[in-house]
Design an enzyme around this catalytic site. Sequence first.
Site, short mmCIF file in Angstrom:
data_model
loop_
_atom_site.label_atom_id
_atom_site.label_comp_id
_atom_site.label_asym_id
_atom_site.label_seq_id
_atom_site.Cartn_x
_atom_site.Cartn_y
_atom_site.Cartn_z
N ALA A 1 -58.45 56.48 -16.58
CA ALA A 1 -57.88 56.35 -17.91
C ALA A 1 -56.62 55.50 -17.77
O ALA A 1 -56.09 55.35 -16.68
CB ALA A 1 -57.53 57.73 -18.45
N GLY B 1 -61.19 58.76 -14.90
CA GLY B 1 -62.05 58.41 -16.02
C GLY B 1 -63.09 57.36 -15.64
O GLY B 1 -64.16 57.28 -16.27
N GLU C 1 -65.79 59.30 -14.06
CA GLU C 1 -66.41 60.08 -15.14
C GLU C 1 -67.35 59.20 -15.98
O GLU C 1 -68.41 59.65 -16.42
CB GLU C 1 -65.33 60.72 -16.02
CG GLU C 1 -64.57 61.79 -15.27
CD GLU C 1 -63.43 62.38 -16.09
OE1 GLU C 1 -62.48 61.62 -16.42
OE2 GLU C 1 -63.49 63.58 -16.40
N GLU D 1 -56.94 63.03 -10.63
CA GLU D 1 -56.10 63.53 -11.72
C GLU D 1 -55.10 64.58 -11.24
O GLU D 1 -53.98 64.66 -11.74
CB GLU D 1 -56.97 64.13 -12.83
CG GLU D 1 -57.63 63.09 -13.72
CD GLU D 1 -58.93 62.54 -13.16
OE1 GLU D 1 -59.22 62.77 -11.97
OE2 GLU D 1 -59.65 61.86 -13.91
N1 3HC Z 1 -53.49 53.34 -15.78
C1 3HC Z 1 -52.55 52.39 -16.02
N2 3HC Z 1 -52.08 51.56 -15.08
C2 3HC Z 1 -52.58 51.68 -13.84
C3 3HC Z 1 -53.55 52.65 -13.52
C4 3HC Z 1 -54.01 53.49 -14.55
N3 3HC Z 1 -54.96 54.43 -14.33
N4 3HC Z 1 -53.86 52.54 -12.21
C5 3HC Z 1 -53.11 51.54 -11.74
N5 3HC Z 1 -52.34 51.02 -12.71
C6 3HC Z 1 -51.41 49.89 -12.60
C7 3HC Z 1 -50.23 50.22 -11.71
O1 3HC Z 1 -49.19 50.83 -12.44
C8 3HC Z 1 -49.84 48.86 -11.19
O2 3HC Z 1 -49.10 48.23 -12.20
P1 3HC Z 1 -47.93 47.20 -11.83
O3 3HC Z 1 -48.60 46.12 -11.03
O4 3HC Z 1 -47.42 46.80 -13.14
O5 3HC Z 1 -46.94 47.99 -11.01
C9 3HC Z 1 -51.17 48.12 -11.09
O6 3HC Z 1 -52.08 48.86 -11.92
C10 3HC Z 1 -51.75 48.06 -9.69
O7 3HC Z 1 -51.75 49.37 -9.14
P2 3HC Z 1 -51.36 49.64 -7.61
O8 3HC Z 1 -50.10 48.92 -7.27
O9 3HC Z 1 -51.40 51.09 -7.40
O10 3HC Z 1 -52.58 48.90 -6.87
P3 3HC Z 1 -53.42 49.35 -5.60
O11 3HC Z 1 -54.43 48.30 -5.39
O12 3HC Z 1 -52.50 49.74 -4.50
O13 3HC Z 1 -54.18 50.69 -6.03
C11 3HC Z 1 -55.51 52.13 -7.39
C12 3HC Z 1 -55.14 50.67 -7.02
C13 3HC Z 1 -56.18 52.80 -6.20
C14 3HC Z 1 -56.45 52.06 -8.55
C15 3HC Z 1 -54.22 52.89 -7.74
O14 3HC Z 1 -53.50 52.15 -8.70
C16 3HC Z 1 -54.45 54.26 -8.33
O15 3HC Z 1 -54.64 55.19 -7.59
N6 3HC Z 1 -54.37 54.37 -9.67
C17 3HC Z 1 -54.45 55.62 -10.37
C18 3HC Z 1 -55.84 56.10 -10.49
C19 3HC Z 1 -55.85 57.38 -11.25
O16 3HC Z 1 -55.04 58.26 -11.06
N7 3HC Z 1 -56.82 57.50 -12.13
C20 3HC Z 1 -56.97 58.66 -12.92
C21 3HC Z 1 -56.23 58.46 -14.17
S1 3HC Z 1 -56.17 59.94 -15.12
C22 3HC Z 1 -57.68 59.99 -15.85
O17 3HC Z 1 -58.52 59.20 -15.59
C23 3HC Z 1 -57.81 61.08 -16.86
C24 3HC Z 1 -59.24 61.24 -17.25
O18 3HC Z 1 -59.82 62.24 -16.49
C25 3HC Z 1 -59.38 61.59 -18.70
#
Ligand code: 3HC
Length: 681
Positions: free
Chosen positions: A66, A105, A108, A128
């Site tokens: 998400a 997400g 999912e 998450e």
């Molecule tokens: N939402 C918004 N922005 C995100 C994001 C997300 N889910 N994931 C990454 N970004 C952004 C980062 O803030 C960063 O922004 P910036 O360049 O402006 O600082 C950019 O994307 C690149 O991210 P990273 O520097 O972390 O890049 P990496 O290549 O090192 O890692 C990744 C990529 C493995 C995808 C890592 O970013 C990550 O772990 N992201 C989070 C994933 C996550 O937690 N997903 C679950 C979200 S909650 C959800 O899905 C709820 C659902 O169940 C309803």
Amino acid sequence: MTAINPVTDLARDGDIALITVDSPPVNALSAAVRDGIATALDQAIADAECRAIVLICAGRTFIAGADISEFGKPMQGIGLHELLNKIESSPKPVIAAIHGTALGGGLETALAAHWRIAVPSAKFGLPEVKLGLLPGAGGTQRLPRLVGVERALAMVTSGTPIGAADAARSGLIDATAEETRLREDAIALARRALGEPNPLKKVRDLPVQAEPGMFDSFRKAHARKFRGFDAPEYNIRCIEAAVTQPFEEGLATERRLFLDLMDGVQSRAQRYLFFAERQAAKIPGLSEGIAPRPIARVGVIGAGTMGGGISMNFLSAGIPVTIVETNEAALERGVGIMRRNYDNTAQKGRLTPQAVEQAMARLAPSLSLDDLADCDLIIEAVFENLDLKKQIFSRLDTIAKAGAILASNTSYLDIDAIAAVTQRPSDVLGMHFFSPANVMRLLEIVRGAKTSPDVLATAMAIGRRIGKVPVVAGVCHGFIGNRMLEPRQRAANALILEGAMPWDVDRALTEFGMPMGPFQMADLAGLDIGWSRETSRGETLRDRLCEMDRRGQKTGAGFYDYDEKRTPTPSPIVERLVLEQSAGAGIQRRTIAPEEILERCTYPMIDEGARILEENIAYRASDIDIVWLYGYGWPAYRGGPMFYGDTVGLATVADKLRRYGHEPSARLTKLAEEGRGFTTG
Ligand code: 3HC
Ligand code: NAI
């Protein structure tokens, strides 16, 4: 090919429709992405010539989750639930084609598709929990149906992703594509699916069951790891619901618990930290394109506690290290400890014996600073003594090649004074690792007055390469982290004089979520750091303990008594000494409540953080929080001291500080008066 919107395309390959999401950097499920997929899906379903639909992503990854930056804001566009329903109930099979990381997400979404194919390098996870949340779009209900309850529990509570081979074995994906042929292989799978008896297989229809007692034994086995956090327990309850409730009811449970977490302060703290960590990597005023210097070989001076751990970071990352000591015995001891640490890791199965040998083979032990002539980065980790460090840096100046970066691991000392003894102060900076240096993720990068921008950029880049979280600090006594320890220690000392025992202070802080309190920390580090028998005045509790040879864990006793397994117990000797100290100071001891202990230990830290900001020692409040998270184990669910101050309310913090006789800084006072926070603007 049709552009559905700026981040989604729809194309057709014969009878197969291809929906491509292209929303850099990570194809997060923003409103535009959700709307784009929904519209493309409608069109593909309406297209009489299309029989199956492939969902694929451009760029570096499949949907990584998400869009976290939308959380807490009013919802726009189609909801994720609605979108996933649309995918799952599509009359034409939907195939998720996965590369990079299918997270949250994103996974999912893939679970709502009828088929899943991935390249061998792909990763799958529900992270998450790391944001203080649970997968809120059916993940907790679908995942256990595909991979089983045990695996699902591990994935949702750890947040750690699994690889493609694992995913194939556990049934998470139906097929593996060739690394560079995902699109073609996904189209082939779509055609194959159409020939299957049930091309529209839905994960929701699969049975799911659990062994009796499984959830409780899982809870017990992980109780320590989950301590203080709400999200792991909520995730477990959702997986339980997957087993005990019909699918739709399970989804409703998941939704309810997801919203509970989303509204809570823990998830707010953890989401804040996600962005704070990424923010810390950005240095204001440093131009984007600045090229870091290449680092092919590293030199480390001193093979003591820190030098050894620092070296291991580079060796493990494949970077050769020359380590220099003053004598053979110290060198052998230092190298021996490194090998033992590696061997222990290998024994736990976290490193192969070959990897250990390869790492150790990259190490060149030496007794001469002259051997550092070919190093691109030299990190000094000798005793904490300014004169000694100055001596070493002026020698280094004559030895190190032009362009080499000269760093000190000093905990407190003036980097500018060290830089000033060289002819190249612009190549000098602090690289302050935390003990144990091969484990702790924080790296304070101390920017000297003359440190050049590319040297700073290089230190940040190499820090990340060895898996650290680098945070920039300015020059002052103790930089960010250790400087904030001092007011806490002063408060702790006052508290034991007024009525608390050391273990009362430690307990208040560990119950708050810190891994240890100030007296446990002192025992671990050694009470005799900076103490000597010759200069001891026998006045403070520490003086008296050191004189008795109670110098901490290493001598089997300090503030606590330790057994062979280093289990601490409160010491009656210390209790007596504490009472004597109070009596000697004419203080009538009183009972001090844990809240007072906590407030008096943490609020002065928050104030010190405000001073650090005032003096531009840290660029931002969130950098201070990252220092405390990764350097000292501040509980993530409380977001770091500055975020915590904001949750308490700065007016309250300022009032209480005054009541405890501590005049708050101008910055804290101003923010409190304006009703603002450090992290909330
Ligand atoms: N939402 C918004 N922005 C995100 C994001 C997300 N889910 N994931 C990454 N970004 C952004 C980062 O803030 C960063 O922004 P910036 O360049 O402006 O600082 C950019 O994307 C690149 O991210 P990273 O520097 O972390 O890049 P990496 O290549 O090192 O890692 C990744 C990529 C493995 C995808 C890592 O970013 C990550 O772990 N992201 C989070 C994933 C996550 O937690 N997903 C679950 C979200 S909650 C959800 O899905 C709820 C659902 O169940 C309803
Ligand atoms: P230590 O006492 O364990 O190791 C220092 C080593 O340096 C010794 O092995 C000594 O023989 C060697 N040494 C002394 N002079 C030398 C010289 N001229 N050439 C080569 N080697 C020399 O000390 P520790 O704990 O590793 O600390 C080193 C530095 O790191 C200090 O500046 C300290 O403040 C800092 N630091 C320490 C932390 C800790 O938790 N111990 C944490 C972060 C920084």
